[in-house]
Write an enzyme that holds these catalytic residues in place. Structure first.
Site, mmCIF file in Angstrom:
data_model
loop_
_atom_site.group_PDB
_atom_site.id
_atom_site.type_symbol
_atom_site.label_atom_id
_atom_site.label_comp_id
_atom_site.label_asym_id
_atom_site.label_seq_id
_atom_site.Cartn_x
_atom_site.Cartn_y
_atom_site.Cartn_z
ATOM 1 N N GLY A 36 -45.787 56.566 38.234
ATOM 2 C CA GLY A 36 -46.551 55.328 38.448
ATOM 3 C C GLY A 36 -46.245 54.289 37.386
ATOM 4 N N GLY A 76 -47.136 50.447 37.528
ATOM 5 C CA GLY A 76 -48.524 49.995 37.627
ATOM 6 C C GLY A 76 -49.023 49.302 36.367
ATOM 7 N N GLN A 77 -50.336 49.043 36.360
ATOM 8 C CA GLN A 77 -50.928 48.233 35.289
ATOM 9 C C GLN A 77 -50.750 48.881 33.916
ATOM 10 O OE1 GLN A 77 -55.183 47.904 35.365
ATOM 11 N NE2 GLN A 77 -55.226 46.046 34.125
ATOM 12 N N ASP A 118 -41.352 55.560 39.726
ATOM 13 C CA ASP A 118 -42.350 54.926 40.594
ATOM 14 C C ASP A 118 -41.802 54.940 42.018
ATOM 15 O OD1 ASP A 118 -44.860 52.789 39.772
ATOM 16 O OD2 ASP A 118 -44.160 52.761 41.837
ATOM 17 N N ASP A 144 -41.757 59.366 44.823
ATOM 18 C CA ASP A 144 -43.016 59.391 45.560
ATOM 19 C C ASP A 144 -43.694 60.708 45.194
ATOM 20 O OD1 ASP A 144 -45.036 59.766 47.366
ATOM 21 O OD2 ASP A 144 -43.828 59.293 49.143
ATOM 22 N N TYR A 183 -61.341 58.019 45.196
ATOM 23 C CA TYR A 183 -60.655 57.935 43.896
ATOM 24 C C TYR A 183 -61.346 58.854 42.874
ATOM 25 C CZ TYR A 183 -59.288 55.594 39.469
ATOM 26 O OH TYR A 183 -58.855 55.291 38.209
ATOM 27 N N LYS A 191 -59.992 62.340 41.130
ATOM 28 C CA LYS A 191 -59.816 62.398 39.671
ATOM 29 C C LYS A 191 -60.599 63.578 39.079
ATOM 30 C CE LYS A 191 -56.952 59.008 38.662
ATOM 31 N NZ LYS A 191 -55.698 59.198 37.918
HETATM 32 N N1 SER Z 1 -60.379 50.402 37.080
HETATM 33 C C1 SER Z 1 -60.658 51.517 37.946
HETATM 34 C C2 SER Z 1 -61.159 51.062 39.247
HETATM 35 O O1 SER Z 1 -61.810 50.040 39.299
HETATM 36 C C3 SER Z 1 -61.675 52.434 37.313
HETATM 37 O O2 SER Z 1 -61.018 53.519 36.799
HETATM 38 O O3 SER Z 1 -60.937 51.720 40.221
#
Ligand code: SER
Length: 327
Positions: free
Chosen positions: A12, A15-16, A36, A55, A144, A148
């Site tokens: 990844g 990503g940010q 990525d 992937d 999500y 996690k």
């Molecule tokens: N920044 C994330 C979200 O908003 C939180 O872990 O999903």
């Protein structure tokens, strides 16, 4: 020095967090291999850096790449975040849950020493105390968060069963001058981005919404310091890390301290508001402080002063930088 030559794989990496972690790790002398699903971003900081298409839902491809590279450490960042995840729960399960399992299996098969995992405030659920410590019951309300929690537990299983050095942080909402990935905490960043480029922004939450936030330089340091801490000092695998917990109104006031003409309103979206209300208002990171000396350096006002010029610079270089993000 061992650190100077250790090979690190990042998933990844586009990503940010990944886009900045690549540079931080290279500055510390590591042999960094970003991967990525997306092609290599057009970023001068990545010139000369290898880029591996990957992937994470493809178990064979994950095992093959880890077998080829034989990294000493993996930063597993690939994930679909909370807001986007509620639009695509099935994809979120595949990327976050199956993807993490695939990485853990590849670590087991190829003897990777350490896997660093990015967990989140989204592992928590409603009914929390004001200050949330590491070991409260985890009752996430989003796909999500569910994936996690499962990632945390799976990693700890691999640590016990196979001796994998699995470690990770539960991040607050991360703020940086780069494209976020569909998170519910993105309202905070967009007060700054739209404040700079439009002079106006309606946040999708109530003014009194309060969640833990962190500025990216602290977030990167948390990952680096945890990954480099001696294992013997760590009493756990996963640590809360905290920085500051402003209300949405306090963020708006901080933006307006620097940009007094900006108008920020609040138009709460019920779905995203419910997610925000289910998260901790503040995190207790005493264990991280005690075990590996964690301490954030940026508060809200320091972040505002540092971030606004960076967002200006980014929009000047790439005016469409933030246009693809839903907010
Ligand atoms: N920044 C994330 C979200 O908003 C939180 O872990 O999903």
């Amino acid at each position: 020095m061992m650190r100077a030559t250790m090979r690190i794989l990042i998933t990844g990496a586009g990503g940010q967090i990944g886009s900045e972690l690549v540079t931080s790790l290279r500055e510390r002398g590591y042999d960094v291999h970003p991967s990525d699903r997306a092609p290599k971003p057009d970023n001068p900081a990545l010139a000369g850096v290898p880029w591996h298409p990957l992937d994470v839902t493809d178990a064979e491809a994950v095992t093959r790449l880890v077998g080829e590279l034989r990294p000493g450490r993996i930063f597993h960042l690939a994930a679909v975040l909370s807001a986007r995840g509620e639009q695509m729960p099935q994809l979120t399960y595949a990327v976050n849950q199956t993807g993490t399992y695939n990485l853990l299996e590849a670590c087991r098969l190829h003897g990777v020493g350490q896997l660093v995992f990015t967990s989140t405030i989204a592992v928590f659920g409603p009914g929390l105390p004001d200050l949330v410590a590491d070991d409260v019951p985890l009752q996430p309300s989003t796909m999500y968060g569910v994936t996690k929690v499962a990632g945390e537990l799976l990693g700890q299983y691999y640590a016990r069963k196979y001796g994998l050095d699995f470690r990770g942080v539960r991040f607050p909402g991360l703020i940086s001058a780069s494209l976020p990935g569909g998170g519910t905490s993105d309202y905070a960043l967009f007060m700054y981005v739209d404040g700079v480029r439009r002079g106006t922004y309606d946040a999708f939450c109530r003014a009194d919404t309060r969640i833990p936030l962190m500025y990216m330089p602290d977030g990167l340091r948390a990952l680096l310091e945890l990954s480099e801490a001696p294992r013997a000092r760590l009493r756990r695998c996963i640590y809360n890390v905290a920085a500051f917990s402003p209300t949405a109104q306090q963020i708006a006031d901080s933006v307006r301290r620097v940009l007094p003409d900006v108008r920020i309103g609040f138009v709460s979206d019920p779905h995203r508001q419910a997610i925000l209300d289910s998260w901790p208002r503040a995190l207790d990171d005493t264990c991280a402080q005690e075990d590996w000396g964690w301490k954030a350096t940026f508060d809200l006002e320091r972040m505002t002063d540092d971030l606004i010029p960076r967002i200006r610079g980014m929009l000047a270089r790439a005016p469409d930088a933030f246009s693809s993000t839903v907010h």
